[in-house]
Scaffold this active site. Sequence first.
Site, PDB file in Angstrom:
ATOM      1  CB  ALA A  43      -0.774   0.106   1.394  1.00 43.61           C
ATOM      2  CD  GLU A  44       0.609   4.444   1.592  1.00 42.16           C
ATOM      3  OE1 GLU A  44      -0.915   5.113   0.990  1.00 42.16           O
ATOM      4  OE2 GLU A  44       0.271   3.546   2.262  1.00 42.16           O
ATOM      5  CB  THR A  45       7.085   2.110  -0.642  1.00 40.29           C
ATOM      6  OG1 THR A  45       7.115   0.853  -0.624  1.00 40.29           O
ATOM      7  CG2 THR A  45       8.804   2.045   0.083  1.00 40.29           C
ATOM      8  CG  HIS A  75       0.330   1.717   7.259  1.00 37.59           C
ATOM      9  ND1 HIS A  75       0.284   2.081   5.970  1.00 37.59           N
ATOM     10  CD2 HIS A  75       1.449   0.570   6.198  1.00 37.59           C
ATOM     11  CE1 HIS A  75       0.602   1.574   4.469  1.00 37.59           C
ATOM     12  NE2 HIS A  75       1.250   0.398   4.886  1.00 37.59           N
TER      13      HIS A  75
END
Length: 269
Positions: A43-45, A75
């Site tokens: 979802a995210e880096t 997160h």
Amino acid sequence: MRIRIVDAFTDRPFAGNPAGVLLLDSFPDDDWLQNVAREVNHAETAFAHPLPDAGEADWALRWFTPTTEVALCGHATLATAHVLHTTGAHEGPVRFATRSGVLSAAPHEDGSVTLDFPTAPLTRVEIPDGVAEALGAQPRTAVDTGPGVGDLVLELADEKTVLGLTPDLRALARHSPRGIIATARAEDPSRGYDFVSRCFFPNVGIDEDPVTGSAHTALAPYWSERLGRPDLTGLQASARSGRVRTELRGDRTLLTGHAVTVIEGELLA
């Protein structure tokens, strides 16, 4: 260059929300950052680098989904703070310079981390035409979080309804700049949570996010008003699920959770 995958808002591997974390000396060009995030495909880096001493922040921090850069991510911030603390790259509370201002993260002896984020401004709105059909359930209320978060919060009848959603994501994408937060009061608070949620973000390349810290900057004031308490725990229900402890402090919301590093390796590109 070391790259880590960290499961956030959980105290066990293979749960919560996974994020890539890279600690850099400086930010390379945006295309490289986006390509790495696309390769990681979570979802995210998060990408972070240290800042000079005596500034208002200790580290610069940016977040990318596989398709775009985002202005706020809980997160992956928790995951980054966890990496800084567990590797010794930074001791004690850390301040991040981000597109959403300076955000802080404080580690605790039990391994949890508390994030200090801006509270999302909530505006009650009419339930948009077609959103019930797209979601597959009739909302009771609709609340807009404004451009800072960019979500539409929809309270549903009960926890069972939230858990059973199978939305039409393409249709749902028309109703909010970032996504839709579906939520309901917990059926049984003795299970350790006060409200439940699910988050759908097709406009930023995430059909359903496992656990969304930024969404809880809206869920915290929403449910604190209804339940009459500033301290709550939310369960974000998904295939992985995770819990977020929230504390409403006016225009700031504290988000607390654990994190676990599950993969560490070398990025060769």
